[in-house]
Design a protein around this motif. Structure first.
Motif, short mmCIF file in Angstrom:
data_model
loop_
_atom_site.label_atom_id
_atom_site.label_comp_id
_atom_site.label_asym_id
_atom_site.label_seq_id
_atom_site.Cartn_x
_atom_site.Cartn_y
_atom_site.Cartn_z
N VAL A 322 48.59 28.90 48.98
CA VAL A 322 47.75 29.97 48.41
C VAL A 322 48.31 31.31 48.85
N ARG A 323 48.59 32.17 47.89
CA ARG A 323 49.22 33.46 48.18
C ARG A 323 48.31 34.65 47.90
N GLY A 324 47.13 34.41 47.37
CA GLY A 324 46.22 35.51 47.10
C GLY A 324 45.05 35.03 46.27
N VAL A 325 44.22 35.98 45.83
CA VAL A 325 43.03 35.66 45.06
C VAL A 325 42.93 36.62 43.88
N LEU A 326 42.66 36.06 42.70
CA LEU A 326 42.44 36.85 41.49
C LEU A 326 40.94 36.87 41.22
N LEU A 327 40.38 38.07 41.08
CA LEU A 327 38.93 38.23 40.85
C LEU A 327 38.70 38.98 39.55
N LEU A 328 37.74 38.49 38.75
CA LEU A 328 37.35 39.13 37.50
C LEU A 328 35.84 39.31 37.51
N ALA A 329 35.37 40.50 37.09
CA ALA A 329 33.94 40.78 37.10
C ALA A 329 33.52 41.46 35.80
N ARG A 330 32.30 41.15 35.37
CA ARG A 330 31.69 41.80 34.21
C ARG A 330 30.51 42.66 34.67
N LYS A 331 30.14 43.62 33.86
CA LYS A 331 29.00 44.46 34.19
C LYS A 331 27.72 43.63 34.21
N GLU A 332 26.72 44.14 34.93
CA GLU A 332 25.44 43.45 35.00
C GLU A 332 24.84 43.33 33.59
N ARG A 333 24.07 42.28 33.41
CA ARG A 333 23.41 41.93 32.15
C ARG A 333 24.35 41.31 31.13
N ARG A 334 25.63 41.22 31.45
CA ARG A 334 26.54 40.53 30.54
C ARG A 334 26.51 39.03 30.81
N ALA A 335 27.07 38.25 29.89
CA ALA A 335 27.03 36.79 30.00
C ALA A 335 27.87 36.33 31.19
N PRO A 336 27.40 35.32 31.93
CA PRO A 336 28.18 34.79 33.06
C PRO A 336 29.42 34.05 32.57
#
Length: 571
Positions: A322-336
């Protein structure tokens, strides 16, 4: 005679009643035909939409029109059995904002989730599961709800309230809405399949572009930027972050951040314990959150997640690789993020790990080639050049005694001295080549050196300055430039301690776009006009020597800002 007249009026009255009844039935038939026609138009309209989000919106709008409701909504049931998405119609954006968080599936809305059968209620407040309305919510009385099934799965529910004219929803409304729900299920399934096929194609294109970049020798930072950019756009994320572990520190540093609020994350150092990326690293697999701002796994810097909601983080690589972590986020109230969406992300993030491994091996191979070349140069200088120069010097020395002219003899002796000096210079060069080859003085990277420098400045400053580093500081900055950077930051922090009378200071080191920018900002008294600038002259000379520049600014908020910028290309 009178009875005959009365008998004449009676048939006429009966005929009028019959005509009125016939007209009513004709109107009913015509109304039914119009409604069937409207239903068919709605089914056709819904079935033509292939974008899932647009299809869901179209379904709610069609439902409101068909049953003549003032308000409508479509609730999508998530994997946890609660509403993961809620699409309202009839309420403007300001009212939605004033109401607050959208419903999650408790109370009456949860009744349809627990019992997916059509439900008609004349008065919402009188139902046993009614939990009332939040503040700023418009009044609602009549209610009609039906489930939407996609094959055997209950996808969600249609909720209709407040039939116009103060009427109640009737059985015919229920039949019409149930029919629309069946068509909606087919439309949703088609939209899902289309979305999956399109995303599969986009993942394949992204993988091909990254593979091409790796094979063509594109810089590691550019390949990682492609990984973040493609993942963010394919999964419709508002924020993309890439964090790499810092060796032997228990922390991760954000080296890439794109999208909404990305400036808050660039260069951040996050603890493995107490951060979402750290939780993904510890889990060794993808993890998701429906509300990142309130996720219990985050204990450090929760305020920076304000406004964000659904989030997914996936490790790049597996096991010890494992060489790192990729994170993706959406604004609140958007679909999970759903499992269908995130399933390809794990293999895709592996591309980032491959990019880093290939870049590391390429750097190692280049380093080996460089060291071998230095050894060859040093060996050739020692075995060939020095020996030839030494032999030439001996020949000239032996020739001096045969020269009778005094001036000629002195010139020969000066030439011998020059050769000796040249031999000394070459020996020094050889020593320098071999010293660099042994890696002496380069055991610590620039990142560690700068962090240690900031820690050492705390005693003089009386407070701990903030430190922010962005980009591949250790790999893109040549050793000669790194030495200048350390000297510049040391001088700048010393000036802050001696002259600024500051209470806050920030050190920023950014490597991007082929240049390095070191910035030191404080909230002190600033640099007075006509004050001593001998230290700044030294820093400016260092920048000019490397083809860069030094800027000294006074921010609008006061204090001073020193910006030292040099190019890295060709250094």
């Amino acid at each position: 005679m009178g009875s005959e007249k009365g008998a004449g009026r009676l048939p006429r009255l009966q005929l009028d009643e019959l005509l009125d009844e016939l007209q009513a039935r004709v109107d009913a038939v015509r109304g039914t035909q119009d409604r069937v026609h409207s239903l068919l138009e709605a089914v056709m309209s819904v079935g033509q939409e292939l974008e899932l989000s647009h299809a869901l919106q179209r379904i709610v709008e069609a439902a409101v029109l068909l049953v003549d409701a003032e308000y409508g909504a479509l609730g999508v049931i998530g994997e946890d059995g609660r509403l993961s998405q809620f699409i309202p119609v009839g309420i403007d954006a300001e009212t939605v904002e004033a109401i607050g968080p959208l419903p999650s599936g408790h109370g009456l809305l949860g009744e349809l989730i627990r019992h997916p059968e059509p439900l008609r209620i004349p008065e919402l407040a009188e139902h046993r599961n009614s939990s009332g309305f939040p503040l700023n919510h418009p009044p609602m009385h009549s209610f009609l709800g039906v489930p939407i099934r996609v094959r055997e799965e209950v996808f969600g529910n249609l909720y209709l309230t407040e039939k116009r004219g103060g009427l109640e929803f009737d059985a015919e409304d229920e039949v019409v809405l149930s029919t629309l729900a069946v068509a909606a299920g087919v439309a949703i399934e088609n939209a899902r399949l289309y979305e999956q096929a399109r995303n599969r194609e986009r993942w394949m294109e992204a993988n091909a572009e990254i593979t091409a970049g790796l094979l063509s020798g594109v810089h590691e930072h550019e390949v990682l930027a492609l990984v973040v950019d493609h993942a963010r756009h394919i999964l419709a994320a508002d924020l993309g972050v890439l964090a790499l572990p810092l060796e032997d520190t228990g922390n991760l540093q954000v080296v890439l951040a794109e999208g909404e609020g990305s400036e808050e994350f660039r260069g951040l150092v996050l603890p493995e314990e107490g951060s979402f990326v750290g939780a993904a690293l510890a889990a060794g697999e993808a993890i998701t959150s429906a509300d990142i701002a309130g996720d219990p796994r985050i204990s450090a810097g929760t305020e920076r997640w304000k406004g964000m909601g659904p989030t997914v983080a996936v490790p790049m690589g597996a096991g010890d690789g494992v060489r790192g972590v990729l994170l993706l986020a959406r604004k609140e109230r958007r679909a999970p993020f759903t499992e269908t969406e995130t399933a390809p992300l794990a293999s895709f993030s592996g591309q980032a790990a491959v990019a880093m491994e290939l870049a590391e091996r390429r750097r190692a191979a280049e380093q080996v080639a460089l060291l071998e070349d230095r050894d060859r140069i040093a060996r050739d200088l020692h075995d060939l050049a020095i020996q030839r120069l030494f032999a030439t010097g001996m020949t000239l020395q032996s020739a001096v005694r045969f020269v009778q002219h005094q001036e000629a003899s002195e010139r020969l002796l000066r030439a011998v001295d020059d050769l000796d000096e040249t031999i000394k210079i070459i020996r020094s060069t050889i020593f320098g080549l071999r010293s660099h080859g042994d890696g002496q003085g380069r055991q610590q990277g620039l990142r560690v050196r700068v962090a240690r420098l900031v820690e050492e400045a705390v005693g003089n400053l009386g407070f701990t300055p903030a430190l922010r580093m962005e980009g591949l500081v250790d790999t893109d900055v040549p050793p000669a430039v790194a030495d200048h950077v350390v000297a510049v930051l040391a001088e700048a922090l010393s000036n802050v301690a001696r002259h600024a009378r500051a209470a806050v200071a920030e050190v920023s080191l950014v490597v991007a776009g082929g240049s390095l920018t070191a910035t030191v900002t404080d909230d002190g008294v600033g640099i007075p006009e006509g004050g001593r600038r001998s230290g700044l002259v030294n820093l400016a000379e260092r920048a000019e020597k490397l083809g860069g520049e030094l800027l000294v600014e006074r921010p609008p908020s006061g204090g001073s800002r020193l910006v030292w910028r040099v190019p890295l290309d060709g250094v």
